[in-house]
Design an enzyme around this catalytic site. Structure first.
Site, PDB file in Angstrom:
ATOM      1  N   LYS A 117       0.819  -1.217   0.000  1.00 53.99           N
ATOM      2  CA  LYS A 117       0.000   0.000   0.000  1.00 53.99           C
ATOM      3  C   LYS A 117       0.853   1.268   0.000  1.00 53.99           C
ATOM      4  O   LYS A 117       0.397   2.317  -0.437  1.00 53.99           O
ATOM      5  CB  LYS A 117      -0.981  -0.022   1.162  1.00 53.99           C
ATOM      6  CG  LYS A 117      -2.068  -1.082   0.945  1.00 53.99           C
ATOM      7  CD  LYS A 117      -3.176  -1.025   1.960  1.00 53.99           C
ATOM      8  CE  LYS A 117      -4.300  -1.985   1.594  1.00 53.99           C
ATOM      9  NZ  LYS A 117      -3.926  -3.412   1.755  1.00 53.99           N
TER      10      LYS A 117
HETATM   11  C1  LIG Z   1      -4.522  -4.441   1.114  1.00 54.60           C
HETATM   12  C2  LIG Z   1      -3.804  -5.739   1.006  1.00 54.60           C
HETATM   13  C3  LIG Z   1      -4.195  -6.740   0.119  1.00 54.60           C
HETATM   14  C4  LIG Z   1      -5.433  -6.619  -0.762  1.00 54.60           C
HETATM   15  O1  LIG Z   1      -5.308  -5.658  -1.750  1.00 54.60           O
HETATM   16  P1  LIG Z   1      -6.602  -5.107  -2.526  1.00 54.60           P
HETATM   17  O2  LIG Z   1      -6.119  -3.963  -3.314  1.00 54.60           O
HETATM   18  O3  LIG Z   1      -7.579  -4.705  -1.452  1.00 54.60           O
HETATM   19  O4  LIG Z   1      -7.134  -6.221  -3.357  1.00 54.60           O
HETATM   20  C5  LIG Z   1      -3.436  -7.897   0.030  1.00 54.60           C
HETATM   21  N1  LIG Z   1      -2.358  -8.074   0.819  1.00 54.60           N
HETATM   22  C6  LIG Z   1      -1.952  -7.136   1.713  1.00 54.60           C
HETATM   23  C7  LIG Z   1      -0.773  -7.422   2.555  1.00 54.60           C
HETATM   24  C8  LIG Z   1      -2.648  -5.928   1.823  1.00 54.60           C
HETATM   25  O5  LIG Z   1      -2.241  -5.007   2.715  1.00 54.60           O
END
Ligand SMILES: *Cc1c(COP(=O)(O)O)cnc(C)c1O
Length: 477
Positions: A117
């Site tokens: 993120k």
């Molecule tokens: C947010 C997240 C996801 C999922 O991603 P999306 O964009 O919501 O599909 C998967 N793995 C981790 C570690 C995350 O922080």
């Protein structure tokens, strides 16, 4: 470039207008009117740019195709300020790690909070600061987190002029490392609110505050959730960077496997593919919360009730519905805003599900859009973590393990199409599952040594929107 709503609102907006907004006024999600096309010659030029000038310049070139209301020099400076070796650990920013012939892991989790993120949120922090300064405005960001989103948002917004963050999280329910990451921040503009309740209570509070339009306007409440178009756009860049590292020539194809929850990450892959990046398959990997796998297998999209949403060992994928999914369905239906509005605004609200199994568009989802899917369980991820350590000497986190498990179900070794699994977090964030799989603690980057012992800045509050409102009123900028 103009942006439209998936539900057909007649207004068209520019990038800077939707940057600070969440949903479109009709409840839809914003998408560009068209996807700019990158042909083989343009891709060859991007290959040169990435190798000679690096990730920040690649990001600038791609973002420029979608952002025409920020002067080019400013946008380039924002990209250069964001994607540094210092913040992301390497000059490549998103290096590929080789597992075996034709199978790669793309490292997206070496940013400040050790989850993918950061790739988008770090840019968003700089874009917000830039745009708020340009408008002479301030913003109070209110969010709910069960872990990765909250810390990524706080590390992106800390110290930023004009921005304050109020982040709710369920008291005592995040991993010890995640709590330490967030609560040890001492910046004046970051406020941690540990809510006595579960994640749903946090989300309900955010909803209740946002539905109080008078309060929302008065305190300039904003969000940074995954439906934000700028976040999605920033993620498109690493699909290009992954492709350019795994291939030598523009004719080659690759596939991506993506650990998925809210469909934000893999939706960026969809956008890259629509732009012409030669992606063969987009492999959607879910955990036990298999809303998306069910859709791609059956054509039925069924939102889960709270009691049906499982707490798993890949918690960042524990979702009851996929908030970005509407964007893909809009494209799947040939950009029919009327049908999208009926499905998401009416059928889903009334019945909690819709069924496209009989629709020719669904029959074409794999061949036209490349989507395939699969599901992974606790036993699968533990086995995958162990297998990957034993055979390749590398430790992967539980979410990435879900991605790799499902990737192997769709990967054809020897067929000449590399499979790239996106690494969405580092193992240290989810140490308990690593200990279960390997019998030992995962490695901890040196900069996080002793983080659990730092002084904490957090206010424990009851699960009561009025208490949170009062807190915001006292601390808003
Ligand atoms: C947010 C997240 C996801 C999922 O991603 P999306 O964009 O919501 O599909 C998967 N793995 C981790 C570690 C995350 O922080």
């Amino acid at each position: 470039m103009n942006y439209l709503s998936t539900r057909g609102h007649p207004d068209r907006k520019r990038f800077s207008d939707i940057l600070l907004e969440g949903l479109a006024p009709d409840g839809g999600l914003y998408l560009p009117e068209t996807y700019p096309q990158v042909d083989a010659a343009a891709l060859a030029e991007l290959r040169r740019v990435y190798h000679e000038q690096g990730y920040a310049e690649l990001a600038f070139r791609l973002l420029s195709l979608y952002i025409d209301d920020i002067p080019a020099d400013d946008l380039r400076a924002l990209c250069e300020k964001t994607y540094t070796a210092q913040a992301f650990g390497t000059g490549e920013i998103v290096p590929l790690r080789h597992l075996e012939e034709g199978l790669w892991i793309e490292a997206l989790s070496n940013g400040p909070t050790l989850a993918f993120k950061d790739m988008a949120m770090q840019l968003l922090g700089n874009l917000f600061e830039y745009e708020l300064r340009r408008r002479g405005e301030t913003l109070n960001i209110l969010g709910a987190t069960s872990g990765d989103t909250g810390s990524a948002a706080e590390y992106a917004m800390r110290g930023k002029e004009g921005v304050r963050v109020f982040m709710t999280s369920p008291d005592g329910r995040m991993s010890p490392f995640q709590q330490a990451q967030m609560f040890s921040l001492q910046d004046d503009n970051i406020h941690n609110l540990a809510v006595q309740g579960v994640f749903d209570d946090c989300q309900d509070i955010v909803k209740a505050v946002s539905n109080d339009l008078e309060f929302k306007r008065r305190y300039r409440i904003g969000t940074v959730n995954s439906i934000n178009w700028a976040r999605l756009l920033a993620q498109v860049v690493y699909y290009f960077a992954g492709y350019l590292q795994a291939t030598q020539h523009e004719g080659e194809k690759v596939s991506f496997a993506v650990p998925s929850g809210n469909f934000g990450n893999v939706c960026a892959g969809h956008v890259a593919r629509q732009m012409g990046l030669p992606i063969d398959r987009l492999v959607v990997a879910t955990n036990e919360n298999d809303v998306l796998d069910e859709f791609f297998r059956t054509g039925v999209y069924r939102v889960r009730a709270a009691a049906d949403t499982h707490e798993t060992s890949s918690p960042s994928m524990d979702i009851s519905k996929a908030s970005n999914f509407e964007r893909f369905v809009f494209d799947l239906l040939g950009r029919d805003a009327g049908r999208t509005r009926t499905l998401f605004g009416e059928v889903l609200a009334r019945e909690g599900r819709f069924d496209l199994s009989g629709d020719p568009a669904f029959a074409d989802a794999a061949s036209r859009f490349g989507f395939v899917s699969g599901r992974s369980t606790h036993a699968d991820r533990v086995a995958t973590i162990r297998d990957t350590w034993e055979r390749f000497g590398t430790v992967i986190d539980p979410h990435t393990a879900d991605g790799l498990k499902v990737a192997r179900e769709h990967w054809q070794p020897g067929a000449g199409v590399p499979m790239i699994v996106l690494e969405t977090a580092l193992p240290i964030k989810f140490a308990a599952t690593i200990v279960e799989a390997l019998g030992r603690e995962p490695e901890r980057p040196a900069r996080f040594d002793g983080i659990e012992d730092l002084p904490r800045r957090v206010s424990v509050v009851p699960a009561d929107a009025d208490v949170v409102k009062k807190y915001i009123a006292q601390h808003a900028g």
